[in-house]
Design a protein around this motif. Structure first.
Motif, PDB file in Angstrom:
ATOM      1  N   TRP A  44      37.474  33.272  33.017  1.00  7.62           N
ATOM      2  CA  TRP A  44      36.392  34.244  32.895  1.00  7.62           C
ATOM      3  C   TRP A  44      35.041  33.564  33.021  1.00  7.62           C
ATOM      4  O   TRP A  44      34.820  32.475  32.484  1.00  7.62           O
ATOM      5  N   THR A  60      27.395  41.389  34.348  1.00  6.54           N
ATOM      6  CA  THR A  60      28.702  41.847  34.830  1.00  6.54           C
ATOM      7  C   THR A  60      29.690  41.856  33.672  1.00  6.54           C
ATOM      8  O   THR A  60      29.461  41.256  32.623  1.00  6.54           O
ATOM      9  N   ASN A 112      33.347  41.907  34.608  1.00  2.00           N
ATOM     10  CA  ASN A 112      34.672  41.576  35.123  1.00  2.00           C
ATOM     11  C   ASN A 112      34.595  40.463  36.162  1.00  2.00           C
ATOM     12  O   ASN A 112      35.136  40.583  37.262  1.00  2.00           O
ATOM     13  N   THR A 113      33.913  39.368  35.813  1.00  2.00           N
ATOM     14  CA  THR A 113      33.772  38.238  36.739  1.00  2.00           C
ATOM     15  C   THR A 113      34.689  37.105  36.306  1.00  2.00           C
ATOM     16  O   THR A 113      34.634  36.663  35.161  1.00  2.00           O
ATOM     17  N   ARG A 114      35.537  36.668  37.210  1.00  2.00           N
ATOM     18  CA  ARG A 114      36.409  35.539  36.902  1.00  2.00           C
ATOM     19  C   ARG A 114      36.684  34.706  38.156  1.00  2.00           C
ATOM     20  O   ARG A 114      36.514  35.168  39.283  1.00  2.00           O
ATOM     21  N   SER A 158      34.603  39.927  41.128  1.00  2.00           N
ATOM     22  CA  SER A 158      33.653  40.507  40.177  1.00  2.00           C
ATOM     23  C   SER A 158      33.478  42.005  40.392  1.00  2.00           C
ATOM     24  O   SER A 158      33.851  42.558  41.432  1.00  2.00           O
ATOM     25  N   LEU A 198      27.105  43.614  41.125  1.00  2.00           N
ATOM     26  CA  LEU A 198      26.217  42.477  40.861  1.00  2.00           C
ATOM     27  C   LEU A 198      24.751  42.863  40.712  1.00  2.00           C
ATOM     28  O   LEU A 198      23.914  42.002  40.474  1.00  2.00           O
ATOM     29  N   VAL A 256      31.870  34.996  46.150  1.00  2.00           N
ATOM     30  CA  VAL A 256      32.295  36.026  45.206  1.00  2.00           C
ATOM     31  C   VAL A 256      32.647  37.283  45.992  1.00  2.00           C
ATOM     32  O   VAL A 256      31.895  37.705  46.873  1.00  2.00           O
ATOM     33  N   HIS A 315      33.456  41.264  45.584  1.00  6.91           N
ATOM     34  CA  HIS A 315      33.256  42.288  44.559  1.00  6.91           C
ATOM     35  C   HIS A 315      33.233  43.680  45.148  1.00  6.91           C
ATOM     36  O   HIS A 315      33.014  43.886  46.341  1.00  6.91           O
ATOM     37  N   GLY A 351      35.564  45.813  40.471  1.00  8.22           N
ATOM     38  CA  GLY A 351      36.177  44.510  40.679  1.00  8.22           C
ATOM     39  C   GLY A 351      37.666  44.509  40.411  1.00  8.22           C
ATOM     40  O   GLY A 351      38.238  43.451  40.108  1.00  8.22           O
TER      41      GLY A 351
END
Length: 279
Positions: free
Chosen positions: A9, A15, A17-19, A40, A43, A171, A173, A177
């Motif tokens: 994570w 955000t 749900n960014t991993r 993600s 943004l 990333v 997205h 995400g």
């Protein structure tokens, strides 16, 4: 972000749900590398500190946006658009409605452009696509197969961008995400040789933050109706959905790699994508 990191994570102000796609086990006993590809939700609410983290610490150089043109126009630009070292690419997986499809050729705050959107465009933002012959599948599975049917060219374009990019991080997205991003990331991970159960687990991991994610999207007029019309459980990704998609790809195409091969994603492109996630 080093290869010894185990927490996938990335906790940002803007955000939910960014991993990182690093640290996932592969069928040959290896694992994917951290700091190459992130996934993600939206943004556009990134803070200045978030931008610094992504650009200076993670080394972000590419944004692959899977939303529709209408979503981008109504949600506004990400502050990453003002960073010269970050390239933005837009590949919608949903059918576009209206005359404009190249969102980055226009300014998102152009009121005249917004006035050109059809009155029912908002209602078409998150359609549940149904590919022919898939009417009996669960809703999420139908949608994901729909991306592969209606958005084939842009699924491939997103993967080609990942394959050709680097050495910095990218990333991928969409809005939450989890769905559009989940399908593209699942294919990328399959190319990298990630174990199928790890692909499924990565997809389902969004469930850990689903309450906060739905709450966030409910505050955005673009998504509020869809978020409130259905309960949180219906938005929660289920491992069985991605497992079924992988099963159907196996049955129909010989697996994700077979689907890619038969749609023109060649061996050199697969090797480049694998290298980005592995080497």
């Amino acid at each position: 972000m080093t290869s010894t990191r185990t927490d996938r994570w990335l906790h940002l102000d803007g955000t939910t749900n960014t991993r990182d796609l690093g640290g996932l086990p592969t069928v040959d006993g290896g694992e994917t590398v951290f700091g190459r590809v992130l996934r993600s939700d939206n943004l556009q609410t990134l803070s200045e500190a978030d931008v610094a983290t992504l650009v200076d610490e993670v080394g972000l150089t590419e944004v692959i946006d899977l939303r529709t043109t209408a979503e981008v126009l109504m949600e506004g630009r990400s502050p990453l658009r003002d960073v010269d070292s970050v390239t933005h690419r837009h590949f919608t997986l949903l059918p576009e409605r209206g005359r404009r499809t190249d969102v980055f050729a226009a300014e998102e705050d152009d009121e005249e452009l917004l006035a050109e959107l059809p009155a029912d465009w908002v209602e078409s933002l998150l359609p549940r696509q149904v590919a022919a012959g898939d009417e009996g599948e669960p809703p999420a599975v139908r949608s994901y197969l729909g991306y592969l049917t209606d958005g084939t060219d842009n699924v491939l374009a997103a993967l080609r961008t990942l394959a050709a990019g680097g050495p910095g991080a990218a990333v991928v997205h969409c809005a939450a995400g989890k769905d559009r991003t989940g399908v593209v990331c699942a294919l990328a991970l399959a190319v990298a040789g990630v174990e199928p159960e790890a692909i499924i687990a990565d997809y389902a991991q969004t469930a850990e933050v689903i309450d906060a994610l739905v709450a966030k999207l409910r505050t955005h007029p673009t998504y509020a109706e869809d978020m409130t019309r259905r309960d949180v459980a219906s938005h929660t990704p289920q491992a069985g959905s991605m497992r079924r998609v992988l099963e159907l790809l196996d049955e129909r195409w010989g697996g994700p790699i077979g689907w890619l091969e038969q749609h023109g994603f060649d061996a050199d492109e697969r090797a480049a994508l694998r290298a980005r996630l592995r080497d």
